[in-house]
Design an enzyme around this catalytic site. Structure first.
Site, PDB file in Angstrom:
ATOM      1  N   ASP A   1       0.869  -1.175   0.000  1.00 27.19           N
ATOM      2  CA  ASP A   1       0.000   0.000   0.000  1.00 27.19           C
ATOM      3  C   ASP A   1       0.906   1.224   0.000  1.00 27.19           C
ATOM      4  O   ASP A   1       2.122   1.115   0.097  1.00 27.19           O
ATOM      5  CB  ASP A   1      -0.973  -0.037   1.178  1.00 27.19           C
ATOM      6  CG  ASP A   1      -0.258   0.078   2.508  1.00 27.19           C
ATOM      7  OD1 ASP A   1       0.964   0.283   2.520  1.00 27.19           O
ATOM      8  OD2 ASP A   1      -0.935  -0.044   3.541  1.00 27.19           O
TER       9      ASP A   1
ATOM     10  N   ASP B   1      -7.697  -7.547   0.775  1.00 24.39           N
ATOM     11  CA  ASP B   1      -6.722  -7.792   1.836  1.00 24.39           C
ATOM     12  C   ASP B   1      -7.447  -7.552   3.143  1.00 24.39           C
ATOM     13  O   ASP B   1      -8.325  -6.706   3.232  1.00 24.39           O
ATOM     14  CB  ASP B   1      -5.548  -6.811   1.756  1.00 24.39           C
ATOM     15  CG  ASP B   1      -5.932  -5.426   2.244  1.00 24.39           C
ATOM     16  OD1 ASP B   1      -6.575  -4.691   1.470  1.00 24.39           O
ATOM     17  OD2 ASP B   1      -5.636  -5.082   3.394  1.00 24.39           O
TER      18      ASP B   1
ATOM     19  N   CYS C   1     -12.656 -28.968   6.014  1.00 19.96           N
ATOM     20  CA  CYS C   1     -11.377 -28.338   5.678  1.00 19.96           C
ATOM     21  C   CYS C   1     -10.239 -29.361   5.710  1.00 19.96           C
ATOM     22  O   CYS C   1     -10.212 -30.239   6.562  1.00 19.96           O
ATOM     23  CB  CYS C   1     -11.093 -27.210   6.665  1.00 19.96           C
ATOM     24  SG  CYS C   1      -9.554 -26.341   6.364  1.00 19.96           S
TER      25      CYS C   1
ATOM     26  N   CYS D   1      -6.920 -28.396   5.878  1.00 23.23           N
ATOM     27  CA  CYS D   1      -5.680 -27.726   6.268  1.00 23.23           C
ATOM     28  C   CYS D   1      -4.960 -28.539   7.343  1.00 23.23           C
ATOM     29  O   CYS D   1      -5.519 -29.472   7.922  1.00 23.23           O
ATOM     30  CB  CYS D   1      -5.958 -26.301   6.755  1.00 23.23           C
ATOM     31  SG  CYS D   1      -6.501 -26.182   8.464  1.00 23.23           S
TER      32      CYS D   1
ATOM     33  N   CYS E   1      -6.834 -28.610  10.773  1.00 18.63           N
ATOM     34  CA  CYS E   1      -8.054 -29.427  10.809  1.00 18.63           C
ATOM     35  C   CYS E   1      -7.754 -30.922  10.688  1.00 18.63           C
ATOM     36  O   CYS E   1      -8.501 -31.743  11.202  1.00 18.63           O
ATOM     37  CB  CYS E   1      -9.019 -28.978   9.718  1.00 18.63           C
ATOM     38  SG  CYS E   1      -9.710 -27.349  10.050  1.00 18.63           S
TER      39      CYS E   1
ATOM     40  N   HIS F   1      -5.500 -22.071   9.764  1.00 14.56           N
ATOM     41  CA  HIS F   1      -6.794 -22.529   9.249  1.00 14.56           C
ATOM     42  C   HIS F   1      -7.554 -21.384   8.576  1.00 14.56           C
ATOM     43  O   HIS F   1      -8.095 -21.550   7.478  1.00 14.56           O
ATOM     44  CB  HIS F   1      -7.660 -23.138  10.357  1.00 14.56           C
ATOM     45  CG  HIS F   1      -9.099 -23.190   9.948  1.00 14.56           C
ATOM     46  ND1 HIS F   1      -9.594 -24.173   9.103  1.00 14.56           N
ATOM     47  CD2 HIS F   1     -10.132 -22.329  10.172  1.00 14.56           C
ATOM     48  CE1 HIS F   1     -10.863 -23.926   8.853  1.00 14.56           C
ATOM     49  NE2 HIS F   1     -11.218 -22.818   9.478  1.00 14.56           N
TER      50      HIS F   1
HETATM   51 ZN   LIG Z   1      -8.779 -25.991   8.500  1.00 12.06          ZN
END
Ligand SMILES: [Zn+2]
Length: 660
Positions: free
Chosen positions: A60, A233, A271, A273, A276, A302
């Site tokens: 920015d 963002d 999920c 990830c 998880c 996550h």
């Molecule tokens: Zn997750």
């Protein structure tokens, strides 16, 4: 784009960011200019070399930070001047200096320097800031020269549609590589933000990326993509992770809640990830509880993964032509509760120290300069969204027709029960309204007596009021003698006469039998998960007994089906209350005598009853699901069997003016 303010995404490793599919990081020119300083970037060959980041970086321009951070600053045609928070030196930031800094940092995408003003400023200020932003955009383009780094223009114009249109037209006429919508997520409502976004995207060229700066929740992303935005963002995925909040395919989950303590399941079953697939909710809950930094890191991982996955899914649905179905299905799933938190608060260091103070089970949190009480055991915040005084007026004092009901000739006092004193927001709104009325009445040429007011606050724990009184800057409505006297003596009377405030410091379950029966009840305790005993069928049955001989109206913020079922099963009539803040509806319960009068309330009808029969939440809190008595009481309730007209005309008005 995850936000890497200081060339690092809070508590996240680059491997995890790369693994989540992050393509671009955002870094803040303003902060990097001050620390580590541009010479470090020059030495390491830019930010990619410095942080060993192989993918893209957007910087920015520093405009937003100049506007949003506390401290002195001046805006001139030439540029902005501000004091460094690091070494107190004066720093100049002009369009040319901002672009030179972003070139040194080595951003793949640079942003123009703009003047950001709150969405709510008056028109002339918004126009001046927009026109300055346009002139600075030209200077940034010139400063870019033949650099291969991309440069995006920024559309400003606060929340004025004509300014937004004009700014979009002017900026999109300039040869930028992409276009950003600035000046949002700074105090406007979600609806204003969405309208504004739609107006701007309509005017931007379709072949270049559109970037909505500083936004937002997962639901904000969905709404903005629907309006044609490509890039975002936001610090929420990592900032909320620190507070224990996860965005999931089931909505937002708040790990501060005691209910998650022993749950043996991933935080998001859909999920894949690392968090998880490795840890249970119970473990993450525990890490949060003991303030273990790893808890913050794992939840952040996550959340970033979830955001990236959401963007990938949205892109896939657009390409597959199934966007509208996806959009409609996700709107209710993704969390609608906005929590930008304090957008532009200027909290001093001394205030922050005080904010960290707790008293008993309570602490104070500040948002937009307004204080809120948080129960540290359940994590619940009282009046989390609105200004508590505004909510007191719109949900309790106004709908209860306080002013009208005090202007009746009557010697017996109007009795108001304030259940859940908290930080006294409802009580003070009532006292101020009654005092204003008394002053007007006394100043009249032929003064008419007002009905006396007896306000009784029920609270089992004075800690939240005492905490708020210590931080009166955040609770300005407490600048009045009444709460200070009440806290010590448990009773206060207005010098004007006719207004008395009493405190019953005990459990409501016992003290309600000791107080004079109420005409009005403000029912404003914490919710079922914190104050479960107050919302049960048994509690409403006792309350109905106390109010049996009175025309009582009870006002409460919830419109939960279980609560309404408990009220109906206890013998109250139940009506829709007005909308307030984010709530589309609230609830009013009427004693049978109040329901028999000209109450003018909109009682729940056959439609609600049919919905209740199908609802998962049909069992009143604390009731035995198999017990036929509450089901019969609701199915056979006169509110549904007699019809609305019969109720209203059965008996003459007893709400106003009639003594008990
Ligand atoms: Zn997750």
């Amino acid at each position: 784009m995850p936000v890497g303010t200081h060339a690092a995404v809070r508590a996240q490793r680059r491997e995890d960011l790369l693994g989540s599919g992050v393509q671009v990081l955002l870094a803040n020119t303003y902060h990097l200019l001050l620390r580590p300083g541009l010479e470090i970037f020059e030495k390491f060959g830019g930010i990619h070399g410095f942080m060993n980041w192989p993918r893209s970086v957007l910087t920015d321009s520093g405009g937003f930070q100049i506007f949003s951070l506390p401290g002195s600053r001046t805006m001139r045609e030439e540029g902005a001047e501000f004091r460094s928070y690091v070494d107190k030196q004066t720093v100049h930031l002009s369009p040319e200096r901002s672009i030179a800094a972003q070139k040194s940092i080595g951003a793949d995408i640079m942003m123009v320097l703009d003047q950001c003003v709150p969405a709510t400023v008056e028109y002339s200020v918004a126009r001046a800031a927009m026109e300055l932003t346009h002139r600075w955009a030209q200077r940034c383009l010139a400063a870019r020269g033949d650099s291969a780094q991309a440069l995006f223009g920024i559309v400003q114009g606060a929340s004025y549609p004509e300014l937004r249109r004009e700014s979009a037209r002017v900026i999109s006429d300039m040869p930028f590589d992409g276009f950003a919508i600035g000046g949002l997520a700074v105090g406007e409502t979600a609806a204003e933000r969405e309208d504004c976004t739609g107006i701007v995207t309509e005017s931007l060229p379709a072949d270049r990326p559109r970037y909505l700066m500083g936004v937002g929740t997962t639901r904000d992303l969905l709404e903005a993509v629907h309006r044609g935005v490509d890039m975002f963002d936001c610090i929420l995925p990592t900032a909320l992770a620190k507070q224990g909040v996860a965005f999931t395919s089931l909505g937002r989950r708040d790990l501060r809640r005691a209910a998650y303590r022993g749950v043996d399941a991933p935080i998001d079953p859909a999920c894949d990830c690392y968090t998880c697939t490795t840890y249970s909710i119970a473990y993450l809950w525990h890490l949060q509880r003991v303030h273990e930094a790893q808890g913050w890191q794992l939840l952040g991982l996550h959340n970033i993964h979830f955001y990236q996955e959401l963007m990938r899914r949205m892109r896939a649905h657009i390409l597959a032509g199934t966007w509208l179905d996806f959009y409609r299905a996700q709107r209710d799933v993704l969390d609608a509760r906005d929590s930008y938190g304090p957008a532009v608060t200027h909290v001093t260091r001394a205030q922050r120290r005080k904010l960290a103070e707790r008293r008993g089970r309570y602490e104070i949190v500040a948002g937009d300069g307004v204080g809120h009480i948080r129960d540290t055991r359940s994590g619940e915040i009282m009046h989390p969204v609105d200004d508590p005084q505004e909510e007191a007026r719109s949900l309790y004092v106004g709908p209860a027709r306080l002013v009208e009901r005090l202007q009746v000739e009557e010697s017996a006092p109007l009795v108001i029960w304030d259940v859940g004193l908290g930080a006294a927001a409802n009580a003070m709104a009532t006292i101020v309204a009654a005092e204003d009325l008394a002053r007007i009445a006394q100043a009249a040429p032929a003064p008419r007596p007002l009905r006396p007011l007896l306000l009784i606050s029920f609270e089992n724990d004075l800690d939240s009021l005492l905490l708020a009184l210590r931080q009166i800057d955040l609770f300005p409505y407490l600048r009045h003698a009444a709460p200070h006297v009440l806290a010590v003596e448990h009773r206060w009377a207005a010098r004007l006469g006719g207004i008395e405030w009493r405190l019953l410091l005990d459990d409501f379950s016992a003290s309600k039998f000791a107080a004079p029966p109420p005409d009005i009840i403000y029912f404003d305790p914490f919710s079922f998960k914190t104050d479960s005993g107050l919302w049960s069928l048994a509690a409403f049955r006792e309350l109905a007994q106390v109010c049996a001989a009175s025309a009582t109206e009870l006002f409460t913020y919830t419109y939960s089906t279980s609560v309404r079922a408990a009220m109906l099963a206890a013998g109250f009539f139940v009506a829709k209350g007005s909308a307030t803040g984010p709530k589309a509806e609230t609830t009013i319960a009427l004693s049978p005598r109040a329901a028999a009068g000209q109450h003018g309330r909109e009682l729940l009808g056959a439609e609600w009853l049919a919905k209740w029969r199908r609802s998962d939440a049909r069992v009143p809190f604390g009731a035995d699901p198999e017990d036929p008595s509450w089901q019969e009481a609701i199915n056979g309730h006169p509110q549904f069997t007699r019809g609305r007209e019969a109720c209203a005309t059965d008996a003459p008005s007893r709400v106003n003016g009639e003594s008990r």
